[in-house]
Design a protein around this motif. Structure first.
Motif, mmCIF file in Angstrom:
data_model
loop_
_atom_site.group_PDB
_atom_site.id
_atom_site.type_symbol
_atom_site.label_atom_id
_atom_site.label_comp_id
_atom_site.label_asym_id
_atom_site.label_seq_id
_atom_site.Cartn_x
_atom_site.Cartn_y
_atom_site.Cartn_z
ATOM 1 N N ASN A 1 40.168 -41.982 62.197
ATOM 2 C CA ASN A 1 40.422 -42.596 63.506
ATOM 3 C C ASN A 1 41.087 -41.575 64.413
ATOM 4 N N TRP B 1 42.737 -40.852 68.317
ATOM 5 C CA TRP B 1 43.339 -41.417 69.528
ATOM 6 C C TRP B 1 43.364 -40.314 70.573
ATOM 7 N N THR C 1 44.398 -39.418 74.558
ATOM 8 C CA THR C 1 45.190 -39.913 75.686
ATOM 9 C C THR C 1 45.647 -38.744 76.543
ATOM 10 N N LEU D 1 49.587 -46.938 72.019
ATOM 11 C CA LEU D 1 49.400 -46.510 70.634
ATOM 12 C C LEU D 1 50.049 -47.506 69.681
ATOM 13 N N ALA E 1 47.963 -50.597 69.441
ATOM 14 C CA ALA E 1 46.749 -50.351 68.663
ATOM 15 C C ALA E 1 47.075 -50.333 67.166
ATOM 16 N N TYR F 1 44.458 -50.394 64.346
ATOM 17 C CA TYR F 1 43.842 -49.095 64.636
ATOM 18 C C TYR F 1 44.931 -48.024 64.536
ATOM 19 N N PRO G 1 45.648 -44.217 64.036
ATOM 20 C CA PRO G 1 44.919 -42.945 64.096
ATOM 21 C C PRO G 1 45.351 -41.941 63.030
ATOM 22 N N VAL H 1 45.641 -37.441 66.795
ATOM 23 C CA VAL H 1 45.975 -37.777 68.177
ATOM 24 C C VAL H 1 45.743 -36.539 69.020
ATOM 25 N N ASP I 1 42.540 -43.894 75.350
ATOM 26 C CA ASP I 1 43.561 -44.715 75.998
ATOM 27 C C ASP I 1 43.595 -44.356 77.474
#
Length: 156
Positions: A3, A5, A7, A20, A23, A28, A30, A33, A100
């Motif tokens: 996963n 993320w 942003t 975050l 999520a 979810y 991550p 990131v 995001d």
């Protein structure tokens, strides 16, 4: 499969951390990131990086946090390139990618939103505070009924 993320930085810690956390709270969590930074938010991004790791740890995750620096905040080609390359690389690896669009300047959010759809991210999240009285507060301090994590990929 991991996963991811994606942003961007902002000068308000809740603005970058609350989406975050929401999520993660919804499952979810991550493994990676990716944060887009620029000189105006660089110090905040450094602080957020440590906090991202703490939040993800609390949800039994272990994420690598990477920062991509722009030379100036209006490097529109650089912003688009960041989202495009990050999303496409994740898709090529069969990873799940969430963009995001909550933090940052409006143009950053608009670019992130469009990139999430154009380059086929799995999720395009927006953290919505339903009540204005909670501005500047962290996710843990806000009643769940006063927030909503919207996934535009599910509703559009």
């Amino acid at each position: 499969m991991v996963n991811i993320w994606v942003t961007n930085g902002t000068p308000t810690m809740p603005g970058i951390l609350n989406p975050l956390t929401a999520a993660c709270d919804q499952g979810y969590v991550p493994d990676e990131v990716w944060i887009l930074s620029n000189p105006g938010v660089a110090d905040y991004v450094v602080e957020a990086t440590d906090r991202f790791e703490t939040i993800i740890d609390a949800y039994d995750g272990d994420a690598d946090v990477s920062v991509h620096d722009l030379e100036h905040e209006t490097d529109f080609h650089g912003i688009i390139g960041f989202y495009r390359s990050t999303i496409e690389a994740a898709r090529d690896q069969g990873d799940t990618v969430a963009v995001d669009v909550t933090p940052g300047r409006k143009f950053m959010s608009a670019i992130a939103f469009q990139a999430g759809f154009k380059f086929n991210a799995d999720h395009v999240f927006y953290f919505h505070r339903k009540a204005g009285g909670y501005y500047g507060q962290y996710y843990a301090e806000i009643p769940r009924t006063a927030t909503d994590l919207i996934d535009f990929k599910e509703i559009l």
